[in-house]
Design a protein around this motif. Structure first.
Motif, mmCIF file in Angstrom:
data_model
loop_
_atom_site.group_PDB
_atom_site.id
_atom_site.type_symbol
_atom_site.label_atom_id
_atom_site.label_comp_id
_atom_site.label_asym_id
_atom_site.label_seq_id
_atom_site.Cartn_x
_atom_site.Cartn_y
_atom_site.Cartn_z
ATOM 1 N N ALA B 236 0.836 -1.212 0.000
ATOM 2 C CA ALA B 236 0.000 0.000 0.000
ATOM 3 C C ALA B 236 0.869 1.259 0.000
ATOM 4 N N SER B 268 -6.936 6.720 -2.948
ATOM 5 C CA SER B 268 -7.286 5.306 -3.115
ATOM 6 C C SER B 268 -6.214 4.496 -3.826
ATOM 7 N N VAL B 269 -5.121 5.145 -4.226
ATOM 8 C CA VAL B 269 -4.145 4.440 -5.054
ATOM 9 C C VAL B 269 -3.419 3.334 -4.274
ATOM 10 N N GLY B 270 -3.429 3.412 -2.961
ATOM 11 C CA GLY B 270 -2.687 2.435 -2.164
ATOM 12 C C GLY B 270 -3.344 1.084 -2.040
ATOM 13 N N PHE B 271 -4.649 1.022 -2.199
ATOM 14 C CA PHE B 271 -5.360 -0.244 -1.927
ATOM 15 C C PHE B 271 -6.435 -0.487 -2.992
ATOM 16 N N PRO B 272 -6.020 -0.937 -4.167
ATOM 17 C CA PRO B 272 -6.939 -1.039 -5.298
ATOM 18 C C PRO B 272 -7.923 -2.198 -5.239
ATOM 19 N N ASN B 273 -7.667 -3.179 -4.387
ATOM 20 C CA ASN B 273 -8.507 -4.386 -4.383
ATOM 21 C C ASN B 273 -9.311 -4.511 -3.103
ATOM 22 N N ALA B 274 -10.594 -4.771 -3.239
ATOM 23 C CA ALA B 274 -11.424 -5.050 -2.060
ATOM 24 C C ALA B 274 -11.098 -6.434 -1.502
ATOM 25 N N PHE B 275 -10.648 -7.305 -2.366
ATOM 26 C CA PHE B 275 -10.263 -8.663 -1.953
ATOM 27 C C PHE B 275 -8.853 -8.916 -2.477
#
Lengths: 288, 290
Positions: B236, B268-275
């Motif tokens: 992240a 939001s660029v640090g955590f692109p995936n919800a899973f």
């Protein structure tokens, strides 16, 4: 990038980068999640059949069918697309979002419903799932209330990047909540749309004292750490391999949220070499 | 094979001042594993049939991964060699959990050496380097050392041989990347370092997420679970740093960052995936000892 116009170029580049990453997420991560959820539904039905002395093979077939039809039921409950599709995007409403709409309107987290999905008998993996869904609802409620307060001008000046963070983190918590509830529906249970009954009062008390972005970030950090640690503990409790896959795919995301929040707060973003479970919500605490 | 008490003790002593609570999450399962490993060794040893099945499954996974990957694995010419190695008798001689833990160790070995190399570059570890990046590289290297000690201790607790060599599939790729980095300008080199670190961190995180459903030992799971979120946190922060460097905003990499002047998308660029995905996970036995 120029000193007089620091936003334009980086905004475009960042959007392009985010778009690329989103494409990877939709192409690769979500199909794997759907498979895990379907397998977990099968496992739960097989375990139930085995416990009752029934036909486990038939139970597996029933589990998959109920997962698919249950997914549709959740979609109906949340007023939108099928839940499997919804897992890929939570820009629309959700069960939690619906139940907390009054909270958003008032800018507080105190109006969350406390009855949705509670009062039903959950055991084994399903107890973990129910607690996880309620925890996600608390996360959603926190961000929703924060966004509402910011929109109402109650938090002072709110930087655009903070707004994006809050909306994206909330969206991801909605995705998580839908995934957990899809498992409950497939097992013939009600989706949990209420907040966590243990930590929500603490959140409400803390939120009432929030007057700026820093205060909101600190509160969100607490919620994210509890969520991450809860899923980490859940990985030791969940029996189904597919269930472990699901929880394992969510735990790192909550800790990523926490890292960014630490960074924004001026704290070292990855403070520990090992994440712990001392703040985890225990499934045994979740009263059903 | 004896449990490596020294490695665990060193790990505990080194870290107890800074993160005592978190470390308990790794220490307690490691201690539990000592007895479990001894019991397993005295009662039945390792099951060769189980190991062969595991090796076969991982060979198939390796083939799928190589086909899919657009990153490190695709750039290597060693996939076939690794596949042969996995199918060989030496590979099948160790237990499945042990193989998984050895692979995790091999990734940590590579991560430590890569950060060490990066810190030797003046624009990463020198006096003129960005202090946030320098601190991040230094601290992250130390955290990977802790992870390595934990995985090695878990391996020996289960009766395996600790892995202290880097993952063979990724070594040539990292070597090639480092060769390019040393020829690059400071600005280009910094971006390349961040890109390489991010890819390694992501491989680590995805591998450990994937390993959670492969491991059978409860304490090996606990150890892995306490590490995978940390690697995801590294990813992240590296995502955010990379975005700022690409945007020519390296001066904004400060602690705290100048949040008010950052563009909206930076949030939001640090955590692109919800899973968290697993498509880039290393085959679970890729780094097992021979």
């Amino acid at each position: 990038l120029s000193a007089t116009d620091p936003m334009h170029l980086s905004e475009a580049e960042l959007r392009a980068m985010t778009s690329d990453l989103d494409a990877i997420h939709h192409d690769v991560a979500l199909p794997a999640l759907k498979t895990s959820l379907a397998e977990w539904a099968e496992d739960i039905h097989a375990q139930a059949a085995a416990g009752a002395g029934g036909d486990s093979a038939r139970a597996v077939q029933l589990g998959r069918r109920r997962f698919l039809t249950g997914a549709g039921a959740v979609a109906g409950a949340v007023g939108g697309a099928a839940v499997l599709a919804a897992c890929s995007s939570s820009s629309s409403s959700s069960a939690a979002a619906g139940s907390s709409s009054s909270a958003a309107a008032s800018g507080t987290a105190t109006a969350m419903a406390t009855s949705g999905g509670e009062g039903q008998s959950l055991s084994g993996d399903l107890r973990v799932v129910g607690m996880a869904a309620s925890l996600e609802n608390s996360g959603i409620a926190t961000y929703m209330a924060g966004i509402a307060a910011a929109t109402a001008g109650k938090l002072g000046t709110v930087p655009p990047a903070v707004v994006t963070f809050a909306k994206t983190a909330m969206s991801q918590h909605q995705d998580h909540q839908k995934a957990w509830n899809a498992v409950l529906i497939s097992a013939g249970k009600k989706p949990v749309t209420s907040t966590d009954p243990v930590i929500q009062p603490t959140i409400n008390t803390a939120f009432a004292k929030v007057t700026n972005v820093t205060g909101l970030a600190k509160l969100a950090l607490m919620v994210e750490d509890i969520a991450g640690e809860t899923y980490q503990n859940g990985l030791s409790v969940i029996k189904s391999s597919a269930g472990i896959k699901t929880a394992a795919s969510i735990q790192p995301v909550e800790f990523q949220h926490a890292a960014i929040l630490n960074f924004v707060l001026g704290k070292y973003p990855v403070p520990n070499a090992f994440t712990g479970v001392s703040s985890a919500r225990m499934p045994s605490d979740y009263q059903t | 094979v004896e449990f490596d008490e020294t490695a665990l003790s060193g790990l505990i002593e080194e870290s107890q001042d800074t993160h005592a609570d978190a470390l308990r999450a790794a220490r307690e399962p490691l201690r539990d594993m000592v007895d479990l490993g001894r019991q397993a060794r005295s009662s039945r040893g390792l099951d060769p049939d189980e190991n062969r099945t595991f090796a076969s499954e991982n060979r198939q996974r390796l083939a799928r991964t190589a086909k899919r990957a657009g990153g490190l694995l695709a750039a290597t010419g060693v996939v076939a060699a690794i596949a042969d190695f996995i199918g060989g008798p030496a590979f099948a001689a160790s237990g499945t959990d042990v193989q998984v833990l050895q692979t995790a160790s091999s990734i940590e070995v590579l991560a430590v050496s890569t950060y060490k190399t990066a810190l030797g570059l003046p624009y990463i570890g020198g006096s003129a380097a960005n202090p946030v990046i320098k601190t991040f590289a230094t601290t992250t290297m130390a955290q990977h050392s802790d992870h390595l000690a934990a995985f090695q201790a878990a391996t020996t607790a289960l009766g395996g041989t600790k892995q202290d060599k880097p993952d063979p599939a990724f070594v040539p790729v990292v070597a090639k990347a480092v060769a390019s980095i040393t020829k690059a300008s400071p600005s280009a080199g910094a971006l390349m370092v961040v890109g390489l670190a991010m890819e390694l961190e992501n491989i680590a995180a995805e591998t450990y997420v994937n390993n959670m459903s492969l491991l059978s030992d409860a304490n090996a799971k606990k150890v892995t679970a306490s590490i995978m979120g940390v690697e995801a946190q590294h990813v992240a922060i590296l995502n955010a740093v990379q975005a700022l460097l690409k945007a020519g905003a390296g001066a904004d990499i400060t602690l705290p960052p100048p949040v008010a002047k950052l563009p909206a998308a930076a949030g939001s660029v640090g955590f692109p995936n919800a899973f968290y995905p697993t498509s880039s996970a290393a085959p679970a036995s890729q780094g097992a000892t021979s």
